[in-house]
Design a protein around this motif. Structure first.
Motif, PDB file in Angstrom:
ATOM      1  N   GLU A 126       4.635 -10.903 -10.562  1.00  0.00           N
ATOM      2  CA  GLU A 126       3.095 -10.599 -11.380  1.00  0.00           C
ATOM      3  C   GLU A 126       2.586  -9.435 -10.309  1.00  0.00           C
ATOM      4  O   GLU A 126       1.638  -9.122 -10.349  1.00  0.00           O
ATOM      5  N   TYR A 127       2.452 -10.513  -9.217  1.00  0.00           N
ATOM      6  CA  TYR A 127       2.315 -10.183  -7.792  1.00  0.00           C
ATOM      7  C   TYR A 127       3.071  -9.782  -6.611  1.00  0.00           C
ATOM      8  O   TYR A 127       4.180 -10.720  -6.398  1.00  0.00           O
ATOM      9  N   VAL A 128       2.844  -8.609  -5.804  1.00  0.00           N
ATOM     10  CA  VAL A 128       3.958  -8.298  -4.450  1.00  0.00           C
ATOM     11  C   VAL A 128       3.083  -7.743  -3.735  1.00  0.00           C
ATOM     12  O   VAL A 128       2.016  -7.124  -3.198  1.00  0.00           O
ATOM     13  N   ALA A 129       3.763  -8.565  -2.544  1.00  0.00           N
ATOM     14  CA  ALA A 129       3.069  -8.123  -1.115  1.00  0.00           C
ATOM     15  C   ALA A 129       4.251  -6.754  -0.513  1.00  0.00           C
ATOM     16  O   ALA A 129       5.604  -7.740  -0.144  1.00  0.00           O
ATOM     17  N   VAL A 130       3.697  -6.159  -0.296  1.00  0.00           N
ATOM     18  CA  VAL A 130       4.989  -4.618   0.203  1.00  0.00           C
ATOM     19  C   VAL A 130       3.768  -4.197   1.645  1.00  0.00           C
ATOM     20  O   VAL A 130       2.732  -3.419   1.474  1.00  0.00           O
ATOM     21  N   PRO A 131       4.968  -3.811   2.866  1.00  0.00           N
ATOM     22  CA  PRO A 131       4.207  -3.024   3.401  1.00  0.00           C
ATOM     23  C   PRO A 131       4.003  -1.949   3.484  1.00  0.00           C
ATOM     24  O   PRO A 131       4.342  -1.143   2.487  1.00  0.00           O
ATOM     25  N   LYS A 132       2.870  -1.572   4.158  1.00  0.00           N
ATOM     26  CA  LYS A 132       2.518   0.412   4.222  1.00  0.00           C
ATOM     27  C   LYS A 132       3.529   1.457   3.987  1.00  0.00           C
ATOM     28  O   LYS A 132       3.616   2.053   2.872  1.00  0.00           O
ATOM     29  N   ASN A 133       4.401   0.977   4.521  1.00  0.00           N
ATOM     30  CA  ASN A 133       5.352   2.176   4.317  1.00  0.00           C
ATOM     31  C   ASN A 133       6.352   2.380   3.398  1.00  0.00           C
ATOM     32  O   ASN A 133       7.715   3.281   3.179  1.00  0.00           O
ATOM     33  N   LEU A 134       6.191   1.256   2.394  1.00  0.00           N
ATOM     34  CA  LEU A 134       6.988   1.036   1.086  1.00  0.00           C
ATOM     35  C   LEU A 134       6.578   0.866   0.053  1.00  0.00           C
ATOM     36  O   LEU A 134       6.620   1.250  -0.823  1.00  0.00           O
ATOM     37  N   CYS A 135       5.560   1.562   0.026  1.00  0.00           N
ATOM     38  CA  CYS A 135       4.301   2.327  -0.775  1.00  0.00           C
ATOM     39  C   CYS A 135       4.075   3.563  -0.884  1.00  0.00           C
ATOM     40  O   CYS A 135       3.358   4.031   0.468  1.00  0.00           O
ATOM     41  N   VAL A 136       4.034   4.475  -2.064  1.00  0.00           N
ATOM     42  CA  VAL A 136       2.842   5.585  -1.576  1.00  0.00           C
ATOM     43  C   VAL A 136       1.618   5.327  -3.771  1.00  0.00           C
ATOM     44  O   VAL A 136       2.647   4.882  -4.267  1.00  0.00           O
ATOM     45  N   ARG A 137       1.124   6.372  -3.432  1.00  0.00           N
ATOM     46  CA  ARG A 137       0.230   6.385  -4.042  1.00  0.00           C
ATOM     47  C   ARG A 137       0.806   7.243  -5.341  1.00  0.00           C
ATOM     48  O   ARG A 137       1.616   8.327  -6.014  1.00  0.00           O
ATOM     49  N   VAL A 138       0.949   6.799  -6.701  1.00  0.00           N
ATOM     50  CA  VAL A 138       1.242   7.664  -7.851  1.00  0.00           C
ATOM     51  C   VAL A 138      -0.263   8.561  -8.542  1.00  0.00           C
ATOM     52  O   VAL A 138      -1.389   8.279  -8.193  1.00  0.00           O
ATOM     53  N   PRO A 139       0.654   9.551  -8.803  1.00  0.00           N
ATOM     54  CA  PRO A 139      -0.590  11.217  -8.787  1.00  0.00           C
ATOM     55  C   PRO A 139      -0.771  11.395  -9.981  1.00  0.00           C
ATOM     56  O   PRO A 139       0.056   9.926 -11.215  1.00  0.00           O
ATOM     57  N   ASP A 140      -1.519  11.971 -10.603  1.00  0.00           N
ATOM     58  CA  ASP A 140      -2.582  11.605 -11.853  1.00  0.00           C
ATOM     59  C   ASP A 140      -1.478  12.045 -12.790  1.00  0.00           C
ATOM     60  O   ASP A 140      -0.492  13.115 -12.493  1.00  0.00           O
ATOM     61  N   GLY A 141      -1.458  11.784 -14.311  1.00  0.00           N
ATOM     62  CA  GLY A 141      -0.402  12.113 -15.161  1.00  0.00           C
ATOM     63  C   GLY A 141       1.029  11.696 -14.752  1.00  0.00           C
ATOM     64  O   GLY A 141       1.536  11.627 -15.737  1.00  0.00           O
ATOM     65  N   ARG A 301       6.202  -3.234   9.785  1.00  0.00           N
ATOM     66  CA  ARG A 301       5.547  -3.710  10.920  1.00  0.00           C
ATOM     67  C   ARG A 301       4.437  -1.698  10.664  1.00  0.00           C
ATOM     68  O   ARG A 301       3.753  -1.795  11.550  1.00  0.00           O
ATOM     69  N   GLY A 302       5.528  -0.929  10.008  1.00  0.00           N
ATOM     70  CA  GLY A 302       4.309  -0.265   9.392  1.00  0.00           C
ATOM     71  C   GLY A 302       4.564   1.331  10.009  1.00  0.00           C
ATOM     72  O   GLY A 302       3.549   2.140  10.966  1.00  0.00           O
ATOM     73  N   ILE A 303       5.241   1.633  11.499  1.00  0.00           N
ATOM     74  CA  ILE A 303       4.933   2.142  12.758  1.00  0.00           C
ATOM     75  C   ILE A 303       6.328   3.782  11.517  1.00  0.00           C
ATOM     76  O   ILE A 303       6.598   3.624  11.487  1.00  0.00           O
TER      77      ILE A 303
END
Length: 715
Positions: A126-141, A301-303
């Motif tokens: 239900e909840y996940v902790a993810v480093p920033k370089n493994l996340c992307v914003r989902v575009p509108d639509g 580390r998000g580099i």
């Protein structure tokens, strides 16, 4: 919260309540959908369902490591470590999408819609902790159900990039499962002509519906290929999954002269040399979803990489979502099943039995989360084997649950006269599994819960090295006695902070220098009792290679082998001599190839009673040889301990030997018992040991001996 877990012993799938993970250098995301990767996850489930013999046959490298451990440590420690890995539940999943609910980075804000990637991060929970370089914003639509495909889509994207295709080229895709069908659509979006190849008629028809210019099974493939491209395919992308080498052999027949074959799927790799030699064809095995994969600096580390590394895994994820937003990728036709989270076992049963055709299988989460969103989970019924502690026994809380903690420390907890309060780890899964296994009252992903618990009066810290000092400081200031694994600190400011907190708190602090508590070490010390001369000691460590990417090599997290390991051996010398180190001179092999500067060294220490000790630490030896040997020379006598299984004492031509056949006696149980019984620890000695490792490091850098002055850190 609820999370899907795999029992590695039985192969069963369960959905359990675990604490919400902590946020570090990334975000905590409330999942909306996650995608089951039928191929990757099924292979792990199939392995888990095998017998121990079957698991051993599937993992010969792991078996070799176990046999090596038996040779040095004995059968019991090897068995315990192997079983500790099998009894720890395995998280499943690596592709999901949802909403940011907590953030530890400026890259994202609470409320952002994101797609997440990474095994161990973007799991079915239900909840996940993810480093920033493994996340992307989902575009509108783009919907969450579409965004849940992002990781798998980036795998297809990276495979195509490895094929280096250009507009108008003819490309064959072998294997039309989920990744294959995504590959077909991405190739079409890139302006290529595509022929899809599979044995399944329905998948062939679906590939045609999704834009393939031609389709074919293996019957008559050669003729269809000539019609599609008389000179052969410019590139062949293999997305099939089979132990057979048939896809690679087929690719060799289909590709043109000097063409490219890219292997994305897990297939047999018996490459027919003659076929590929005649065409001088290039073969590339595509690694996951782009540059950055398996790089701790990038993922943890998000580099980020400079833009000239154009298509990192994160940029591939963004590019895939852009294609989805532009309607160049149709995911509706690929989603065949959607299950609520609690029906995950049913979803995996569908995949394992094949009772229905499937391609994309999603898990759907309640919009508001069906389970609790707290960082603490209380266990209703601790393990039955947890025995009652004596009246007035102390209550201990534990922080961290890595391999060392679970194989060397925590197995001793049931035998201690203590109550087990809470256990804290960064991930809810490890906290829950340890709490359930050993009978803790609760588990949490916020270690401050342990420190704020008035019922807990002693804390055991077994986290990564860089967290030892700050957590020990916090625990002392919270009024707890502290047992902290070595090293006490990884840099001098952290050590000063620990000394200051210790002096101010009036509480006890013991460092996990277990070897001084070994029965064999104590027997050797008694042998040299009432000595008349200083000692000469030699501690030789045949460590073996540790992978360059291991966290212990990280200057920030681990401190290197000199800081994290050499402290053990210096402390042992202090214990044996009863003296403090006052000077150290160290030299190391200069780095070359995979050799790191501080992994092969000798450090000679002078003690304030005139004794001399040398530590020889090397990764250049054969692992089948003994790992640790310590020799002590004093008063015309010699003592030797080998791997803490063999003790030899010599005096006046007479030899006394002791041998431990089943296991090493490294003193883990004895040190923990001493701590919970309230025995006073040699805090000043632990500080001297830690400072000595820092000075050894400086000696290597400067080429000069260094004084060890406790006044530098406030003692």
């Amino acid at each position: 919260m609820r999370q899907v877990l795999l029992d590695l012993q039985s192969g069963s799938i369960e959905v359990e309540d675990v604490p919400v993970p902590a946020v570090t250098k990334g975000v905590v995301v409330e999942n909306a959908y996650s995608l089951i990767s039928a191929g990757t996850e099924s292979s792990l489930i199939n392995l888990a369902g095998q017998s121990l013999v079957g698991k051993a046959r599937s993992r010969p490298d792991d078996v070799k490591k176990v046999l090596q451990k038996i040779g040095t440590d004995g059968p019991l420690p090897a068995y315990r470590q192997a079983m500790s890995r099998l009894t720890k539940p395995e998280p499943l999943g690596y592709s999901c999408a949802g909403t940011v609910v907590r953030t530890g980075t400026d890259d994202f804000e609470v409320g952002d819609r994101v797609a997440c990637a990474g095994a161990g991060y973007a799991v079915h929970a239900e909840y996940v902790a993810v480093p920033k370089n493994l996340c992307v914003r989902v575009p509108d639509g783009v919907s969450f159900r579409e965004a849940a495909f992002t990781t798998v889509g980036s795998i297809a994207m990276h495979g195509i990039r490895n094929a280096r295709v250009t507009v108008g080229e003819n490309v064959a895709v072998i294997g039309l499962g989920l990744i294959g069908l995504l590959t077909v659509q991405i190739l079409k979006a890139a302006g290529c002509r595509v022929i899809g190849i599979d044995i399944d008629r329905e998948k062939l028809a679906l590939a045609a519906r999704l834009g393939a210019d031609a389709i074919s099974n293996y019957d008559g493939l050669t003729e269809r290929m000539k019609v599609f491209s008389p000179f052969g395919a410019d590139a062949v992308v293999i997305t099939a999954a089979t132990p057979s080498s048939a896809p690679v052999e087929t690719a060799g027949r289909l590709v043109r002269d000097k063409g490219r074959v890219v292997v994305v799927g897990n297939v047999g790799m018996n490459v027919p040399r003659d076929v590929f030699y005649e065409k001088e064809a290039e073969v590339v095995v595509s690694r996951s979803y782009g540059p950055g994969r398996y790089d701790r600096n990038y993922e943890e580390r998000g580099i980020d990489y400079p833009i000239y590394v154009r298509w990192t895994e994160r940029r591939n994820m963004e590019a895939f979502l852009d294609l989805v937003q532009q309607k160049k990728i149709d995911l509706d036709h690929l989603i065949t099943h959607t299950f609520p989270l609690d029906s995950a076992p049913e979803a995996y049963n569908l995949i394992s039995t094949g009772k229905e055709r499937y391609i994309g299988v999603l898990l759907q989460y309640s919009p508001n989360g069906a389970g609790a969103a707290g960082t603490v989970t209380r266990l209703a019924e601790p393990e039955a084997r947890r025995r009652e502690a004596p009246a007035g026994a102390r209550t201990i809380g534990c922080i961290g649950a890595g391999v060392h903690a679970q194989s060397a420390l925590y197995p001793n907890l049931p035998g201690l006269p203590v109550n087990l309060g809470g256990v804290a780890t960064a991930t809810g899964l490890s906290a829950h599994s340890v709490a359930k296994k050993y009978g803790f009252a609760y588990c949490t992903t916020d270690y401050r819960t342990i420190l704020d618990d008035p019922g807990i009066d002693a804390v055991l810290i077994a986290t990564r090295n860089d967290l030892h000092a700050p957590m020990a400081i916090d625990a002392l200031r919270a009024g707890k006695d502290v047992f902290v694994e070595k090293p006490l600190a990884t840099e001098i400011d952290g050590l000063r902070g620990v000394v200051r907190a210790y002096n101010e708190s009036g509480k006890r602090l013991m460092v996990g220098f277990n070897r001084r508590f070994s029965p064999l070490a104590r027997r050797m010390k008694e042998f040299f009792g009432n000595r008349a001369t200083p000692m000469v000691l030699h501690y030789r460590v045949n460590a073996g290679q540790i992978p360059p990417g291991h966290w212990v090599h990280d200057d920030e997290q681990g401190g290197g082998m000199l800081i994290s390991e050499c402290c053990h051996f210096i402390d042992f010398m202090q214990y044996m001599t009863g003296a403090r180190p006052v000077q150290v001179y160290a030299r190391a092999i200069e780095p070359t190839g995979n050799l790191r500067k501080y992994d092969n060294f000798q450090a000679t220490l002078a003690f304030d009673d005139g004794s001399l000790g040398t530590v020889t630490y090397t990764t250049l030896g054969d692992r089948s040889y003994s790992k640790e040997t310590v020799e002590v020379f004093c008063d015309n006598a010699v003592g030797r301990i080998t791997d803490f299984r063999d003790l030899e004492l010599r005096r006046g031509g007479k030899v006394s030997r002791e041998r431990r056949w089943l296991a090493q006696e490294k003193g883990f149980a004895e040190e923990l018992l001493a701590f919970v019984k309230g025995e006073e620890a040699d805090f000043a000695g632990s500080v001297a040991t830690t400072l000595a490792t820092f000075q050894a490091w400086e000696s290597i850098d400067t080429g000069a001996p260094k004084e060890i002055d406790l006044g530098r850190v406030g003692l």
